[in-house]
Design a protein around this motif. Sequence first.
Motif, PDB file in Angstrom:
ATOM      1  N   ILE A   1     -26.475  47.691   9.359  1.00 55.29           N
ATOM      2  CA  ILE A   1     -25.457  47.384  10.373  1.00 55.29           C
ATOM      3  C   ILE A   1     -24.823  46.045   9.978  1.00 55.29           C
ATOM      4  N   GLY A   2     -23.526  45.991  10.120  1.00 54.62           N
ATOM      5  CA  GLY A   2     -22.779  44.807   9.692  1.00 54.62           C
ATOM      6  C   GLY A   2     -22.772  43.714  10.739  1.00 54.62           C
TER       7      GLY A   2
ATOM      8  N   LEU B   1     -21.310  43.523  -0.085  1.00 49.49           N
ATOM      9  CA  LEU B   1     -22.602  44.054   0.353  1.00 49.49           C
ATOM     10  C   LEU B   1     -23.673  43.452  -0.554  1.00 49.49           C
TER      11      LEU B   1
ATOM     12  N   TYR C   1     -11.717  50.138   5.360  1.00 50.87           N
ATOM     13  CA  TYR C   1     -11.171  51.327   6.053  1.00 50.87           C
ATOM     14  C   TYR C   1      -9.840  51.765   5.428  1.00 50.87           C
ATOM     15  N   ASP C   2      -9.733  51.678   4.133  1.00 53.35           N
ATOM     16  CA  ASP C   2      -8.494  52.016   3.448  1.00 53.35           C
ATOM     17  C   ASP C   2      -8.483  53.521   3.160  1.00 53.35           C
ATOM     18  N   LYS C   3      -7.938  54.275   4.106  1.00 52.91           N
ATOM     19  CA  LYS C   3      -7.928  55.734   3.982  1.00 52.91           C
ATOM     20  C   LYS C   3      -7.111  56.187   2.778  1.00 52.91           C
ATOM     21  N   GLU C   4      -5.969  55.526   2.570  1.00 50.44           N
ATOM     22  CA  GLU C   4      -5.043  55.913   1.506  1.00 50.44           C
ATOM     23  C   GLU C   4      -5.739  55.905   0.149  1.00 50.44           C
ATOM     24  N   ASN C   5      -6.473  54.810  -0.121  1.00 45.56           N
ATOM     25  CA  ASN C   5      -7.107  54.675  -1.433  1.00 45.56           C
ATOM     26  C   ASN C   5      -8.588  55.070  -1.436  1.00 45.56           C
ATOM     27  N   GLY C   6      -9.052  55.551  -0.307  1.00 47.72           N
ATOM     28  CA  GLY C   6     -10.443  55.991  -0.259  1.00 47.72           C
ATOM     29  C   GLY C   6     -11.455  54.868  -0.398  1.00 47.72           C
ATOM     30  N   GLN C   7     -11.081  53.642  -0.024  1.00 48.08           N
ATOM     31  CA  GLN C   7     -12.014  52.512  -0.109  1.00 48.08           C
ATOM     32  C   GLN C   7     -12.523  52.183   1.293  1.00 48.08           C
ATOM     33  N   PHE C   8     -13.734  52.628   1.591  1.00 49.17           N
ATOM     34  CA  PHE C   8     -14.291  52.374   2.911  1.00 49.17           C
ATOM     35  C   PHE C   8     -14.702  50.910   3.044  1.00 49.17           C
ATOM     36  N   TYR C   9     -15.314  50.381   1.999  1.00 49.49           N
ATOM     37  CA  TYR C   9     -15.745  48.979   2.051  1.00 49.49           C
ATOM     38  C   TYR C   9     -15.630  48.358   0.673  1.00 49.49           C
TER      39      TYR C   9
ATOM     40  N   ARG D   1     -17.371  46.688  -2.222  1.00 39.30           N
ATOM     41  CA  ARG D   1     -18.762  46.628  -2.718  1.00 39.30           C
ATOM     42  C   ARG D   1     -19.210  45.217  -3.066  1.00 39.30           C
TER      43      ARG D   1
ATOM     44  N   TRP E   1     -24.308  41.975   4.945  1.00 36.08           N
ATOM     45  CA  TRP E   1     -22.908  42.391   4.962  1.00 36.08           C
ATOM     46  C   TRP E   1     -22.060  41.155   5.282  1.00 36.08           C
TER      47      TRP E   1
ATOM     48  N   PHE F   1     -15.619  45.496   5.440  1.00 29.42           N
ATOM     49  CA  PHE F   1     -15.127  46.857   5.649  1.00 29.42           C
ATOM     50  C   PHE F   1     -13.601  46.917   5.567  1.00 29.42           C
TER      51      PHE F   1
END
Lengths: 450, 450
Positions: free
Chosen positions: B206-207, B188, B175-183, B185, B168, B173
């Motif tokens: 684990i990061g 990784l 954590y973009d709740k608005e656009n649904g992008q947790f991480y 890609r 990682w 990460f």
Amino acid sequence: MTNRAPIKLSAYLVGTGMHIASWRHPHAQANASHDIDYYKRLAQTAEQGKFDFVFIADSLAINEESHSNILNRFEPITLITAMAGATSKIGVVATASTSYIEPFNLARLFMSVDHISKGRAGWNIVTTRDLSGNTARNFGREEHFEHSLRYQRAKEFVEVTLGLWDTWEQDAFLYDKENGQFYDRSKLHRLNYKGEFFSVEGPLNIGRSPQGRPVLVQAGSSESGQNFAASHAEVIFSHKNNIEDAKNLYASFKSKAAAEGRSPDDVFIFQGISPIIGETDEIARKKFEYLESLITQEHAFSFLTEYFHGRVDFSPYTLQTGAADIGLHLLDGVRFEFQQRQELIGRTNPTLRELYSLLTGSFGVEEFIGSPQKVADRVEHWYREHAADGFMLMCPLLPDGLDDFIRLVVPILQERGLFRTDYEGDTLREHLGLSQPSSRYEQQAVPQQP
Amino acid sequence: MTNRAPIKLSAYLVGTGMHIASWRHPHAQANASHDIDYYKRLAQTAEQGKFDFVFIADSLAINEESHSNILNRFEPITLITAMAGATSKIGVVATASTSYIEPFNLARLFMSVDHISKGRAGWNIVTTRDLSGNTARNFGREEHFEHSLRYQRAKEFVEVTLGLWDTWEQDAFLYDKENGQFYDRSKLHRLNYKGEFFSVEGPLNIGRSPQGRPVLVQAGSSESGQNFAASHAEVIFSHKNNIEDAKNLYASFKSKAAAEGRSPDDVFIFQGISPIIGETDEIARKKFEYLESLITQEHAFSFLTEYFHGRVDFSPYTLQTGAADIGLHLLDGVRFEFQQRQELIGRTNPTLRELYSLLTGSFGVEEFIGSPQKVADRVEHWYREHAADGFMLMCPLLPDGLDDFIRLVVPILQERGLFRTDYEGDTLREHLGLSQPSSRYEQQAVPQQP
């Protein structure tokens, strides 16, 4: 059972909660899965609620489609160690697989946490499912052990672990400064285990804990899993969607335990429930629907495509498309969990959004969505009907779900005399009412040395 | 080196202390090795003393003759996790062997502690010595890996571990709740390591931690050990009885590190010292003699008999008998540590009491027994002479030895401007002045995805 123990409660803690889209909720802390202060607060909340224990699940591999809560998360044994340091009463249970660690290391890690927590640790024994081979390839293997072999290894693994935990008798240490006797040599034993899979001499380099040894926890839905749990586990975790299935499994576990010569009262069946609590049933239902609305089509279809091994092209569909309408319930040879749900999918025709939610473990059983009164009623009903001795809260959204349950449902259960108002003891065994096991060598009446 | 870093300090924590009879001392808490509150207090003391880190050693087997402090003790990784929870600044370093655990498990455990401690963890890499085969037999093997094979495995093991820690990227990460992008890609990575001993696909679940990754610590006195340490370790632990040997080893490590293309300033050499502090040199010497007097003849002879493989009958002798007088220095084929000391034993003719004390690691180098002024002088001298960048306190008696050093010696070093008066940062890397390493994939200028 007139003297049946009151209801037991535990909390399955995982980042922002079980729901696949929970991290997007405005109340969720998106980086929760690797924020130690967050986990310490959750454990403290559960302790304020007088829960028996908190529970940490595990997996040993991730891929690009994994649940946000497991991509970047703590290793469970270190996590329960940290949570033990932030609490003083509640039990701490971590999951660890028998398939990818040496029993000497595992026995030692758990006994160490059991000392650190002063007798509050539990080990959730799993053998690991790994259909894709992801886990095996993290451990130098091409594929995972086949199912029955996994359980044969697990059986030996648990024998070795229990054996190592017994190598020191409880009162082996004398600390006699005057005479220079640190310990009693007759109370230290070698294990000399030689099995098909493991050979371990011992002794373990840590003695017994204030509760003797960690509590053994197990889940097992397959036949071999059930047999394994019935012979070893002190807490059995089950997860059934309806009370009839739960009652059947409950009865099956209790009778299997009895057949193993154990008292059915020394085996606690915990049912996993995913309550969503609102002022009214309608508000609770809306809360669940809001969580479901946070699912993005991109992620759901990306997950489902991988889940069905690329055999379905989802691009013509939307999240509102019915799973049975496009024949998903007829697909064969997908995955074990899916085959178990084919009948349900064919019958209820969930939307693809609901199917994604279901397959990613977000749940949402109608029965536990509602007002505090309704949820308390259902909990009492499942308990009284012998569908469960206790409940594992698998909250769709954390910390809200745990806060709500403790603030609104626990007081109702306490008023009804169904749940403790304070801890009776200090160890996890004391919370569960389990007696403290002694080392096998303590049974011997004949002294080891003249 | 005009900008040489000030002196570094660390504390080797082990129950009642390094001295074999320390548990019998009136100030010792005999059950210290498995009392978590005791260890938390020690770590807090070391933090009040502004130490860089506390250090936990390890072994994976015991026998009836083992040091009282290791018979019943915590597993190191869970122990440093607990100590991290009781402190907020000091580094926490645990020992773990590359020979008896899977690299995926180890990489995960240490990265988890590194998150739990918010960037204060270190891994002391050992390959395990196991002449008797005790350890091997706890892990299903008849005997331990041969010396050079151990280091070949260790080299791969560290490569895999560093690789997993890189899977990682630090800022993966979103954590973009608005656009649904947790991480992201593209941040990784799979490791896909295939070596002679280990094959590990990754990624790790684990990061990266607040300090990037745990600090690598190593001790290595053999040639292969030294080479291994020079190429990987950020902290090197050495233990020499005299300043000339220490200076030679120091110079050797620094030049080996430079030959590996590393800056010699990024490798810190810690010398193990066992100070005993008294108001006067005479009082300090008496303290040491009192500790020695607590050794019982029964235990010493039982240990020595086993140590010399039953080749010597000690029954005609007493603890005052000279080791060279009875020809012990002439015995061949005993143990590696013994062969290294034969010359010393022949020359100084220690009593059997002193020999026992020496072989069980109780030490007692004259140079560090004395008044606070004398000990501070010696510490400064070793530092200025480039015999050490830092010191690992291996106190013969705990907690007294640590308390004394912090109360009496640290203020002198601080007055002289040789040691910090407060922490400059929050992570172990910041304490040591080491820069935060980035993932190997972050070096790439070309993005992974269009």
